[in-house]
Design a protein around this motif. Sequence first.
Motif, PDB file in Angstrom:
ATOM      1  N   ALA A 212      -1.587  22.648   2.017  1.00  0.00           N
ATOM      2  CA  ALA A 212      -2.470  23.318   1.061  1.00  0.00           C
ATOM      3  C   ALA A 212      -1.882  23.313  -0.343  1.00  0.00           C
ATOM      4  N   GLY A 213      -0.547  23.441  -0.442  1.00  0.00           N
ATOM      5  CA  GLY A 213       0.085  23.407  -1.756  1.00  0.00           C
ATOM      6  C   GLY A 213      -0.101  22.074  -2.435  1.00  0.00           C
ATOM      7  N   ILE A 214       0.104  20.993  -1.688  1.00  0.00           N
ATOM      8  CA  ILE A 214      -0.110  19.655  -2.234  1.00  0.00           C
ATOM      9  C   ILE A 214      -1.578  19.473  -2.599  1.00  0.00           C
ATOM     10  N   ALA A 215      -2.452  19.955  -1.721  1.00  0.00           N
ATOM     11  CA  ALA A 215      -3.880  19.811  -1.963  1.00  0.00           C
ATOM     12  C   ALA A 215      -4.296  20.502  -3.259  1.00  0.00           C
ATOM     13  N   GLY A 216      -3.699  21.645  -3.547  1.00  0.00           N
ATOM     14  CA  GLY A 216      -4.021  22.346  -4.785  1.00  0.00           C
ATOM     15  C   GLY A 216      -3.641  21.549  -6.015  1.00  0.00           C
ATOM     16  N   ILE A 217      -2.438  20.956  -5.989  1.00  0.00           N
ATOM     17  CA  ILE A 217      -1.985  20.122  -7.109  1.00  0.00           C
ATOM     18  C   ILE A 217      -2.905  18.925  -7.288  1.00  0.00           C
ATOM     19  N   VAL A 218      -3.176  18.243  -6.167  1.00  0.00           N
ATOM     20  CA  VAL A 218      -4.008  17.045  -6.207  1.00  0.00           C
ATOM     21  C   VAL A 218      -5.420  17.376  -6.675  1.00  0.00           C
ATOM     22  N   ALA A 219      -5.961  18.486  -6.196  1.00  0.00           N
ATOM     23  CA  ALA A 219      -7.327  18.862  -6.567  1.00  0.00           C
ATOM     24  C   ALA A 219      -7.452  19.082  -8.067  1.00  0.00           C
ATOM     25  N   ALA A 220      -6.497  19.816  -8.642  1.00  0.00           N
ATOM     26  CA  ALA A 220      -6.563  20.111 -10.079  1.00  0.00           C
ATOM     27  C   ALA A 220      -6.441  18.840 -10.909  1.00  0.00           C
ATOM     28  N   ALA A 221      -5.456  18.004 -10.558  1.00  0.00           N
ATOM     29  CA  ALA A 221      -5.232  16.785 -11.335  1.00  0.00           C
ATOM     30  C   ALA A 221      -6.384  15.799 -11.181  1.00  0.00           C
ATOM     31  N   THR A 222      -6.863  15.622  -9.954  1.00  0.00           N
ATOM     32  CA  THR A 222      -7.948  14.675  -9.720  1.00  0.00           C
ATOM     33  C   THR A 222      -9.229  15.154 -10.376  1.00  0.00           C
ATOM     34  N   LEU A 223      -9.472  16.466 -10.377  1.00  0.00           N
ATOM     35  CA  LEU A 223     -10.670  17.006 -11.024  1.00  0.00           C
ATOM     36  C   LEU A 223     -10.686  16.647 -12.506  1.00  0.00           C
ATOM     37  N   ILE A 224      -9.537  16.819 -13.167  1.00  0.00           N
ATOM     38  CA  ILE A 224      -9.453  16.474 -14.587  1.00  0.00           C
ATOM     39  C   ILE A 224      -9.746  14.992 -14.791  1.00  0.00           C
ATOM     40  N   SER A 225      -9.130  14.154 -13.957  1.00  0.00           N
ATOM     41  CA  SER A 225      -9.328  12.709 -14.072  1.00  0.00           C
ATOM     42  C   SER A 225     -10.781  12.322 -13.849  1.00  0.00           C
ATOM     43  N   LYS A 226     -11.401  12.906 -12.810  1.00  0.00           N
ATOM     44  CA  LYS A 226     -12.781  12.549 -12.489  1.00  0.00           C
ATOM     45  C   LYS A 226     -13.763  13.047 -13.544  1.00  0.00           C
ATOM     46  N   VAL A 227     -13.474  14.181 -14.147  1.00  0.00           N
ATOM     47  CA  VAL A 227     -14.345  14.676 -15.223  1.00  0.00           C
ATOM     48  C   VAL A 227     -14.342  13.686 -16.388  1.00  0.00           C
ATOM     49  N   PHE A 228     -13.160  13.175 -16.729  1.00  0.00           N
ATOM     50  CA  PHE A 228     -13.089  12.174 -17.797  1.00  0.00           C
ATOM     51  C   PHE A 228     -13.833  10.906 -17.388  1.00  0.00           C
ATOM     52  N   GLY A 229     -13.734  10.539 -16.102  1.00  0.00           N
ATOM     53  CA  GLY A 229     -14.466   9.378 -15.629  1.00  0.00           C
ATOM     54  C   GLY A 229     -15.969   9.558 -15.749  1.00  0.00           C
ATOM     55  N   LEU A 230     -16.439  10.756 -15.472  1.00  0.00           N
ATOM     56  CA  LEU A 230     -17.858  11.052 -15.604  1.00  0.00           C
ATOM     57  C   LEU A 230     -18.295  10.998 -17.066  1.00  0.00           C
ATOM     58  N   VAL A 231     -17.468  11.519 -17.956  1.00  0.00           N
ATOM     59  CA  VAL A 231     -17.769  11.455 -19.390  1.00  0.00           C
ATOM     60  C   VAL A 231     -17.849   9.999 -19.846  1.00  0.00           C
ATOM     61  N   ARG A 232     -16.933   9.172 -19.351  1.00  0.00           N
ATOM     62  CA  ARG A 232     -16.967   7.738 -19.696  1.00  0.00           C
ATOM     63  C   ARG A 232     -18.289   7.109 -19.283  1.00  0.00           C
ATOM     64  N   GLN A 233     -18.723   7.381 -18.051  1.00  0.00           N
ATOM     65  CA  GLN A 233     -19.961   6.780 -17.573  1.00  0.00           C
ATOM     66  C   GLN A 233     -21.167   7.320 -18.320  1.00  0.00           C
TER      67      GLN A 233
ATOM     68  N   GLY B  95     -13.652  11.141  -4.752  1.00  0.00           N
ATOM     69  CA  GLY B  95     -12.281  10.813  -5.131  1.00  0.00           C
ATOM     70  C   GLY B  95     -11.376  12.032  -5.112  1.00  0.00           C
ATOM     71  N   ILE B  96     -11.906  13.160  -5.581  1.00  0.00           N
ATOM     72  CA  ILE B  96     -11.117  14.397  -5.555  1.00  0.00           C
ATOM     73  C   ILE B  96     -10.776  14.781  -4.123  1.00  0.00           C
ATOM     74  N   ILE B  97     -11.795  14.797  -3.272  1.00  0.00           N
ATOM     75  CA  ILE B  97     -11.593  15.248  -1.891  1.00  0.00           C
ATOM     76  C   ILE B  97     -10.744  14.257  -1.103  1.00  0.00           C
ATOM     77  N   SER B  98     -10.951  12.948  -1.321  1.00  0.00           N
ATOM     78  CA  SER B  98     -10.153  11.964  -0.592  1.00  0.00           C
ATOM     79  C   SER B  98      -8.678  12.080  -0.947  1.00  0.00           C
ATOM     80  N   ASN B  99      -8.378  12.336  -2.212  1.00  0.00           N
ATOM     81  CA  ASN B  99      -6.978  12.527  -2.609  1.00  0.00           C
ATOM     82  C   ASN B  99      -6.389  13.787  -1.978  1.00  0.00           C
TER      83      ASN B  99
END
Length: 534
Positions: free
Chosen positions: A13-34, A292-296
């Motif tokens: 769960a600790g790793i999942a929390g880190i990954v979720a926060a970082a991936t969310l930021i990345s995916k939001v930027f990806g959505l803005v790009r599209q 992508g967020i959930i898979s990570n």
Amino acid sequence: MTQQDQKPSRSFAGIAGIVAAATLISKVFGLVRQQAIAAAFGVGAAATAYSYAYIIPGFLLILLGGVNGPLHSAVVSVLAKRRREEAAPLVETVTTLVAGSLLVVTVAQILFADAIVDLVGHGLEATTRAIAIQQLRIMAPMALFAGLIGIGFGTLNAANQYWLLSISPLLSSITVVAGLGILAMQLGKDIIKPEYALIGGMVLAWGTLAGAVLQWLVQLIVQWRLGLGTLRLRFDFKSPGVQEVIKIMTPATISSGMMPINVATDLYFASPIPGAAAGFNYANLLVQTPLGIISNIILLPLLPIFAKLAGPENWPDLKLRIRQGLLLTAFTMLPLGALMVSLSVPIVQVVYERGAFKPEATQLVSSLLVAYGIGMFVYLGRDVLVRVFYALGDGQTPFRISIFNILLNIILDWYFVKPFGAPGLVLATVGVNCSSMLMLLWLLDRKLNGLPWREWSLPILGLTAGSLLAGVASYGTLVASQQLLGKTGLLILVLQLCISGFVGIAVFAAIASSMKIPEVNTFISRLRQRFLKK
């Protein structure tokens, strides 16, 4: 890397929390790009050409250079079992081997760009074809950087470095958005005019390449600081660690390479359909953002665990971890897919419908989104099972299944495109993923001396039923709110989405909590404790 070489390991769960926060930021930027691409080009020549030019370099970046890709998985599977001092020589040797191979791929793309575009885009209009050829030549070096990024991701993952893995893909989004921003400042509203399609297409290509280079450089700096390899050339290809990486990496890479072939097949059948190729990109981004967020969250922590439990004496624990991965996949992907299906039109309207993106494009993309939503569970479930085979040192089985699925995809594309049009091509991909997942489960049952089918299937069937009810509730709420508030206006659409989505999630949560699935309850409890503590 073995536990004595690392700091105390974090919880799942600790790793999942880190990954979720970082991936969310990345995916939001990806959505803005599209969104920026959609507003500037809609489904016009620049965006359509980019869809074809991006096939090889883009998928190499996503698959070879992506988190959970074959290079990442192979490196993690090997380094997780070895001491830290063995990492640098192994990583440098693998980097030398992979970079040399992908340099050849880069040159081939430049030399044969026109033939590649003609192969996958046989019906393209002349201007679109010309733009696609130039874009492909610009983005060709991404093949080389894809390999380097994938190796670096695996190295950092084995060293328990999760933040950079999940957040660095945003660099590509930043460079593309920055390029489009500069172009918009120079051209103003003229950016949407067809005569500027060539300039816009070149900005897309150069921005994408610049993002890949930045992603590799940032990752390389961290890798150097941790003492996990430099750019030194090493040719110790016969060392046991390198041989093990090659044994997993080679079939896994070829297997992953089947996916671009399937995508190229889809685009071949889609090329006579106006705007279909660009529509695939827009719909796929809407799916890949949460997926992508959930898979990570699920795969990044589980892959090293799978590798450490690969011995026959650990198979009972391995089966428990596989169950955990599949149930968490079902718990997240099934309701999310149901919401994508029931709310597809307002989702596309809110995200994309502005500038050059007109209502006709909304209808196309929303129909594709429905088809993608149907297959979200099998997409990620297949990835979980493939990683189990990689951890067991078996890259051949996923490879053989991928070969079979190329033929299956062609057959399904031909069969579904006539009655369903562009969405039929996505449904064909869903069928291929279903086939892959079933075959992987059957072969894993034989490999691990039996799987507890009843214990795994009953909760997944229950979650499926809950997701269907959630989708119906969400759609009913949407229809009711449209009759009350109408169907126009951004704020109204956002409000309807929020209300309908909340109702669907609430229905699913009530059903899922009543099922009392231990893995799901434990995972949610630990995540809640972690974030409340923060």
